[in-house]
Write a protein that holds these residues in place. Structure first.
Motif, PDB file in Angstrom:
ATOM      1  N   LEU A  27       0.843  -1.183  -0.082  1.00 24.32           N
ATOM      2  CA  LEU A  27       0.155   0.134  -0.011  1.00 24.32           C
ATOM      3  C   LEU A  27       0.830   1.323   0.090  1.00 24.32           C
ATOM      4  O   LEU A  27       1.991   1.510   0.740  1.00 24.32           O
ATOM      5  N   ALA A  28       0.444   2.287  -0.974  1.00 21.85           N
ATOM      6  CA  ALA A  28       1.079   3.470  -0.881  1.00 21.85           C
ATOM      7  C   ALA A  28       0.921   4.191   0.255  1.00 21.85           C
ATOM      8  O   ALA A  28       0.025   4.180   0.894  1.00 21.85           O
ATOM      9  N   ASP A  29       2.081   4.974   0.906  1.00 21.05           N
ATOM     10  CA  ASP A  29       1.945   5.774   2.134  1.00 21.05           C
ATOM     11  C   ASP A  29       1.525   7.346   1.973  1.00 21.05           C
ATOM     12  O   ASP A  29       2.102   8.083   1.808  1.00 21.05           O
ATOM     13  N   HIS A  30       0.186   6.970   1.180  1.00 19.56           N
ATOM     14  CA  HIS A  30      -0.624   8.507   1.274  1.00 19.56           C
ATOM     15  C   HIS A  30      -1.963   8.391   0.917  1.00 19.56           C
ATOM     16  O   HIS A  30      -2.459   7.338   0.926  1.00 19.56           O
ATOM     17  N   SER A  31      -2.456   9.238   1.131  1.00 19.63           N
ATOM     18  CA  SER A  31      -4.007   9.382   0.957  1.00 19.63           C
ATOM     19  C   SER A  31      -4.430   9.950  -0.414  1.00 19.63           C
ATOM     20  O   SER A  31      -3.558  10.558  -0.892  1.00 19.63           O
ATOM     21  N   GLU A  32      -5.668   9.966  -0.613  1.00 21.45           N
ATOM     22  CA  GLU A  32      -6.096  10.328  -1.964  1.00 21.45           C
ATOM     23  C   GLU A  32      -7.445  11.127  -1.902  1.00 21.45           C
ATOM     24  O   GLU A  32      -8.052  10.584  -1.315  1.00 21.45           O
ATOM     25  N   THR A  33      -7.597  12.107  -2.609  1.00 23.25           N
ATOM     26  CA  THR A  33      -8.713  12.900  -2.891  1.00 23.25           C
ATOM     27  C   THR A  33      -9.710  12.046  -3.736  1.00 23.25           C
ATOM     28  O   THR A  33      -9.165  11.771  -4.938  1.00 23.25           O
ATOM     29  N   VAL A  34     -10.988  11.833  -3.486  1.00 29.97           N
ATOM     30  CA  VAL A  34     -11.793  11.032  -4.264  1.00 29.97           C
ATOM     31  C   VAL A  34     -12.916  12.254  -4.703  1.00 29.97           C
ATOM     32  O   VAL A  34     -13.654  12.617  -3.636  1.00 29.97           O
TER      33      VAL A  34
END
Length: 519
Positions: A27-34
């Motif tokens: 899993l990437a170590d970042h969040s994401e805008t949806v």
């Protein structure tokens, strides 16, 4: 994405070469805008309808909207072939209509807004063909963009220039005497729009995206592939070497609409009909590679982020040609989001449509509701997306608690440790020990705040459900876990919000990393 693109996708589907994804990375170590896009439910509706739609989106965990602002819908005398006399850079001369009501409302809720400033149509008086599409005037568009920046620039800081400029239904001509000309046209429009926003007086903090390209090229329909279009915009040849002396394009990021076809997120477009230059969700890495090559010759900034700004999975019913059954729609959408999440260059994802387009329109069935407003399985799946993947040791789980990701401070859960282990294996009765161990993902620290969820399973087609294990998200709402493989099993997520409401995700089956259903 409208009717012409449906034809394009259908053409490409007939030529497709099926492919598979590689092994899923960590899993990437970042969040994401949806982002969510629901134009028919938010624009040109009654205030009561808009308020009800926003309330519904809030309950789903939405906190970002993509809004396409069409030049021809707000400009004065758009249907006239003669340019009216007015100060085109003065926002008071435009009829912003419901755009104002919507943007002011969601900004007050602290939602993120992506405003795509676009023609398709443009005013007839601003196009060489007087049709709203052909050779839009860059000079006029610059003034319009300045008006947009003056009107919205204090509260909206994320912009994109033109919706799907590689589609003839939004920008013409794409080809002139068999020569691709739309990239040059788009470059001039992007620079004009950028300069207009810069001249607005509100440019500080603005990010301006390029692209917004549709996923596949179909030469017979006059649609260039997105990477072919990209190279043209950046004055690069097929080997990504400069042609001429174009300056670096001042775009902050690249926006892509990586729709797939019925084969789902595992589909890899083949070499036929320019397929190597297509960018679907399963081939989003192609765009990363292309942007890296372009940055290496200083055509764009280095490490340009990728924004997925329009995406959806069509369902059958009602679309028997491109749609998949309701359960698979939810599964494919979650898998697609996971692909975007795992790519560190991808910083946003998108859900296109709340409700399906009506059957009287050659539109899309990618909504989380039917056109009559009846929730599909993806309605719950969007709130609590879940991916179950077959591994060499059993299965892995990945998901997001979207309402928590939207507002993590609203919960009362306590911080978890860096690993987030949730306990011992659970006994599941007749099938033996098949419990899972949840893990706190995303590099969370001891000070992170997560929320607890329950993984459930069914072995009778969803008629009854049993608890498998609990897990805890990281501070962004994401979580992962692992468990044993059991045939003919479905899984879902159960989550209780801080307000006491219990939600259930969509029933989800297991897939391999190459797209094979393991059930």
């Amino acid at each position: 994405m409208r009717s012409l693109k449906l034809t394009a996708l259908l053409c490409v589907a007939a030529l497709a070469v099926a492919g598979g994804l590689g092994a899923a990375p960590a899993l990437a170590d970042h969040s994401e805008t949806v982002f969510f896009e629901a134009p028919r439910d938010l624009i040109e509706v009654t205030p009561a309808t808009r308020a009800a739609t926003i309330a519904k989106l809030k309950s789903l965990g939405v906190h970002a909207l993509r809004i396409v602002l069409y030049w021809g819908q707000v400009a004065p005398k758009s249907s006239s072939k003669t340019t009216p006399k007015f100060n085109q850079a003065n926002p008071a001369k435009y009829d912003w209509g419901d755009y104002d009501a919507l943007i002011n409302t969601v900004v007050a809720l602290h939602w993120t807004v992506l405003l795509t400033v676009s023609g398709g149509p443009a005013p007839r008086w601003a196009t060489a063909g007087h049709d709203g599409f052909t050779n839009p005037s860059a000079a006029d568009f610059k003034k319009f963009a300045e008006a947009v920046g003056r009107h919205y620039g204090k509260i909206v800081k994320l912009y994109s220039i033109w919706n799907e400029p590689n589609q003839p239904q939004y920008l013409r001509p794409q080809y002139t005497k068999s020569k691709l000309t739309s990239p040059t046209l788009y470059r001039s429009l992007f620079l004009a729009g950028y300069d207009g926003l810069k001249a607005s007086g509100n440019f500080s903090g603005m990010k301006v995206l390029m692209g917004e390209t549709s996923p596949v090229g179909v030469k017979s329909a006059g649609i260039p592939a997105p990477l072919t279009f990209l190279r043209g915009v950046l004055c690069l040849n097929s080997s990504y070497r400069p042609i001429g002396h174009c300056a670096e394009l001042p775009a902050y990021g690249y926006a892509q609409h990586p729709y797939s076809v019925k084969a789902g997120p595992f589909w890899v477009p083949g070499p036929a009909d320019d397929g190597r230059d297509d960018v679907t969700i399963g081939t989003i890495g192609r765009l990363v590679t292309a942007l890296n090559k372009a940055a290496a010759v200083h055509a764009i900034r280095a490490d340009m982020p990728i924004y997925v700004t329009e995406f959806g999975v069509q369902s059958n019913p009602p679309n028997g040609t491109l749609g998949v059954p309701y359960q698979q729609q939810a599964e494919f959408d979650a898998i697609s989001e996971k692909i975007a999440w795992e790519n560190p260059r991808v910083v946003s994802f998108d859900q296109y449509l709340l409700r399906d387009d009506p059957p009287t329109v050659a539109g899309f069935s990618s909504g989380i509701e039917t056109y009559k407003g009846v929730p599909k399985l993806i309605y719950d799946g969007f709130r609590l997306p879940l991916v179950v993947t077959r591994t060499s040791r059993g299965v892995s789980f990945w998901g997001i608690v979207r309402p928590f990701a939207a507002n993590p401070t609203s919960t009362t859960t306590k911080p978890t440790g860096s690993t987030g282990t949730t306990g011992t294996s659970g006994t599941t009765g007749t099938t033996g020990t098949t419990g899972t161990t949840g893990s706190n993902t995303g590099g969370a620290t001891a000070a992170s705040v997560g929320t607890q969820l329950t993984i459930q399973y069914s072995e009778n087609g969803g008629r009854s459900w049993r608890t498998l294990e609990t897990a805890r998200t990281d501070s962004s709402g994401a979580w992962s876990a692992s468990g044993h493989w059991v045939a003919h099993r479905e899984w879902r997520v159960k989550w209780r919000s801080s307000s006491g409401t219990t939600y259930y995700g969509a029933p989800t089956r297991c897939y391999t990393t190459s797209g094979k259903l393991e059930y």
